[in-house]
Design a protein around this motif. Structure first.
Motif, PDB file in Angstrom:
ATOM      1  N   GLU A 106       0.814  -1.357   0.052  1.00 23.39           N
ATOM      2  CA  GLU A 106      -0.018  -0.190  -0.117  1.00 23.39           C
ATOM      3  C   GLU A 106       0.853   1.297  -0.003  1.00 23.39           C
ATOM      4  O   GLU A 106       0.972   2.093  -0.817  1.00 23.39           O
ATOM      5  CB  GLU A 106      -1.343   0.299   0.924  1.00 23.39           C
ATOM      6  CG  GLU A 106      -1.904  -1.006   0.977  1.00 23.39           C
ATOM      7  CD  GLU A 106      -1.172  -2.416   0.961  1.00 23.39           C
ATOM      8  OE1 GLU A 106      -2.653  -3.330   0.202  1.00 23.39           O
ATOM      9  OE2 GLU A 106      -0.583  -2.893   1.300  1.00 23.39           O
ATOM     10  N   THR A 107       2.031   1.352   0.809  1.00 22.60           N
ATOM     11  CA  THR A 107       2.725   2.850   0.639  1.00 22.60           C
ATOM     12  C   THR A 107       3.362   2.556  -0.250  1.00 22.60           C
ATOM     13  O   THR A 107       3.447   3.663  -1.199  1.00 22.60           O
ATOM     14  CB  THR A 107       3.980   2.421   1.736  1.00 22.60           C
ATOM     15  OG1 THR A 107       3.168   2.040   3.485  1.00 22.60           O
ATOM     16  CG2 THR A 107       5.203   3.621   2.327  1.00 22.60           C
ATOM     17  N   ASN A 108       4.004   1.685  -0.879  1.00 17.87           N
ATOM     18  CA  ASN A 108       4.621   1.816  -2.482  1.00 17.87           C
ATOM     19  C   ASN A 108       3.281   2.478  -3.347  1.00 17.87           C
ATOM     20  O   ASN A 108       3.699   3.330  -4.058  1.00 17.87           O
ATOM     21  CB  ASN A 108       5.073   0.206  -3.063  1.00 17.87           C
ATOM     22  CG  ASN A 108       6.462  -0.207  -2.469  1.00 17.87           C
ATOM     23  OD1 ASN A 108       7.153   0.743  -1.927  1.00 17.87           O
ATOM     24  ND2 ASN A 108       6.360  -1.278  -2.058  1.00 17.87           N
ATOM     25  N   LEU A 109       1.914   1.590  -3.075  1.00 14.31           N
ATOM     26  CA  LEU A 109       1.158   2.648  -4.182  1.00 14.31           C
ATOM     27  C   LEU A 109       0.999   3.497  -4.310  1.00 14.31           C
ATOM     28  O   LEU A 109       0.721   4.893  -5.282  1.00 14.31           O
ATOM     29  CB  LEU A 109       0.119   0.966  -3.944  1.00 14.31           C
ATOM     30  CG  LEU A 109      -1.326   1.876  -4.772  1.00 14.31           C
ATOM     31  CD1 LEU A 109      -0.691   1.856  -6.351  1.00 14.31           C
ATOM     32  CD2 LEU A 109      -2.290   0.894  -4.293  1.00 14.31           C
ATOM     33  N   LEU A 110       0.497   4.073  -2.874  1.00 13.13           N
ATOM     34  CA  LEU A 110       0.418   5.050  -2.491  1.00 13.13           C
ATOM     35  C   LEU A 110       1.647   6.495  -2.889  1.00 13.13           C
ATOM     36  O   LEU A 110       1.512   7.407  -3.368  1.00 13.13           O
ATOM     37  CB  LEU A 110       0.505   5.777  -1.313  1.00 13.13           C
ATOM     38  CG  LEU A 110      -0.738   4.899  -0.922  1.00 13.13           C
ATOM     39  CD1 LEU A 110      -1.163   5.015   0.641  1.00 13.13           C
ATOM     40  CD2 LEU A 110      -2.486   6.479  -0.725  1.00 13.13           C
ATOM     41  N   LEU A 111       3.131   6.022  -2.826  1.00 13.98           N
ATOM     42  CA  LEU A 111       4.078   6.860  -2.832  1.00 13.98           C
ATOM     43  C   LEU A 111       4.431   7.172  -4.867  1.00 13.98           C
ATOM     44  O   LEU A 111       4.279   7.919  -5.329  1.00 13.98           O
ATOM     45  CB  LEU A 111       5.215   6.397  -2.715  1.00 13.98           C
ATOM     46  CG  LEU A 111       5.976   6.064  -1.232  1.00 13.98           C
ATOM     47  CD1 LEU A 111       6.993   5.038  -0.822  1.00 13.98           C
ATOM     48  CD2 LEU A 111       5.287   7.734  -0.724  1.00 13.98           C
TER      49      LEU A 111
END
Length: 474
Positions: free
Chosen positions: A380-385
């Motif tokens: 999720e963090t990678n997607l948001l970044l």
């Protein structure tokens, strides 16, 4: 009852408490790790075509949650006013069969074959198919001067009986376009035509066809390089029992398939991507980022599926559905502007949705902040970044309406490859797979221009290979 702790000294009690504290911390760590593993396993089990790049045919355990479309109120089948596809009587049939009554239905006298009227019916069918053997004789002729002149046999004509171009076309058509395995293609040809070609002969026709379409494929590559918008994608295939990767570069009118590793060098094997300077539409795979001379449009369909998966994993968080909604609405705005004849979406129509986009990213990062102590972040963090860093690449389609928001074009061109794997299994060799893909590139491009697959192959086999027109660049 005594616990035995009364006899322990203060130092022993402190040591025991420290040991228990370490055990508690170890257990906490184990619980967190197992919880993450369970979450990952649930996510894998719940993957389907609606929340990942998996094809619809792989939806085994869970079907994607698609809302049922409201009923249109129309009955099933052909609608009033829709063009029909039924057979019609033709004025000049290929053959006519006259059937006369033999005796009078009144007095039972024998009737003459003199018609005073008739009822007619027409049957559309194909004649029985059988191999026709044609013998060509190149004669020698004696002149009055005493010299005998022989008509030379053209180069390339074998000195033994051989199968002609029609059967060769059928063999290649079955292998490449209908995905029929070699042995079954030989069986089909034998059952339908009476010819008995060997599997070796059928395989050799694919090699021959691949060499004959080399020139059209080179032109396809050049036209792809010059295109304004290009789609690129890759998928796994099977060659000689080992996993290999198939790459495609395509447009609405062109397609070129190559077999190469899943790497930047592999994607460059076809010769298109390193020389392309237009807008490249693709997913977020890292290997496509290495082409700075091109503009990039990241596939919105891919990221919508990723957001669906995040929403399923964290149903209480609103950032994923909000992002998905904002992107979908911007795609609708682009479609509306396109129908109005505009070349971009007016900024005032996008402002609201961009605010929703940016705020959802910020809220999502509060739920899934960057861990500064490791380079490995959550999905999720990678997607948001990625959504924050590459926002312009996700939304490029709004500023240039010639650019599609999704990479569906490339996925459609790759889908038959999965059909090939299901029906025929793996390619026997690297060379065989490359020959198959060369012919496939030629056929798919010809079909995009309205030419039938069989006709395109026949033109190549007979030495008049079809060439894509240069006018597609206009």
């Amino acid at each position: 009852m005594s616990s035995g702790l009364e006899s322990l000294s203060r130092e022993d009690l402190l040591a025991l408490l420290a040991l228990q504290q370490r055990q508690i911390e170890d257990l906490k760590f184990t619980v967190v790790r197992l919880t993450e593993e369970v979450s990952e396993l649930r996510a894998k089990l719940g993957r389907n075509s609606g929340n990942s790049s998996m094809p619809p045919s792989s939806d085994v355990f869970a079907k994607p949650d698609r809302r049922k479309k409201p009923s249109s109120g129309r009955s099933r089948g052909k609608q009033p006013g829709a063009p029909g596809v039924s057979l019609e009587l033709v004025e000049h049939p290929n053959a006519q069969v006259d059937v006369f009554p033999q005796v009078c239905s009144g007095c039972e006298a024998v009737l003459p074959q003199a018609s005073v009227g008739f009822a007619r019916r027409q049957c559309h069918d194909i004649p029985p198919i059988s191999v026709q053997v044609t013998e060509t004789r190149w004669h020698k002729v004696a002149c009055g001067c005493g010299v005998v002149t022989a008509e030379p046999v053209p180069a390339g004509v074998p000195d033994c009986p051989y199968y002609g171009p029609q059967l060769a076309t059928l063999a290649v058509y079955l292998l490449v376009y209908q995905h029929v395995p070699v042995e079954r293609a030989a069986e089909l040809i034998r059952d339908v035509t009476g010819a008995e070609p060997s599997t070796g002969w059928i395989a050799s026709q694919l090699v021959k066809a691949a060499s004959l379409v080399d020139t059209p494929n080179r032109l396809i590559m050049a036209l792809l390089i010059l295109a304004a918008v290009l789609h690129a994608d890759e998928t796994a295939t099977n060659v000689a029992g080992a996993k290999s990767w198939l790459h495609v570069a395509c447009t609405d009118k062109l397609a070129l398939f190559t077999l190469a590793p899943r790497s930047k060098a592999g994607a460059a094997t076809g010769g298109v991507l390193p020389n392309f300077v237009g807008t490249m539409v693709h997913d977020a795979l890292w290997l496509y980022r290495g082409y700075p001379d091109a503009e990039h449009q990241l596939c919105c369909a891919h990221v919508i599926r990723e957001l669906t998966a995040a929403d399923e994993r964290f149903p209480g968080q609103v950032w994923a559905p909000q992002l998905r909604w904002a992107i979908a609405e911007m795609i609708k705005e682009a479609d509306r502007a396109r129908t109005e004849g505009l070349d971009h979406v007016p900024p005032e129509r996008l402002h609201r949705w961009e605010v929703y986009y940016d705020s959802a990213v910020q809220v999502g990062l509060q739920h899934h902040p960057v861990n500064p102590f490791t380079d490995k972040q959550s999905k999720e963090t990678n997607l948001l970044l990625r959504l924050a860093e590459h926002k312009n690449q996700y939304l490029r389609f709004t500023g240039d309406l010639t650019v599609p928001a999704t990479n569906n074009r490339a996925e459609r061109d790759l889908r038959p490859i999965k059909t090939q794997m299901k029906i025929s299994g793996c390619h026997a060799s690297q060379a065989g797979a490359e020959n198959w893909l060369a012919v496939r590139s030629y056929i798919v491009t010809a079909i995009k221009h309205g030419l039938g697959a069989f006709g395109a192959i026949r033109r190549a086999i007979t030495g008049d290979a079809w060439m894509p027109p240069l006018t597609i660049l206009a």
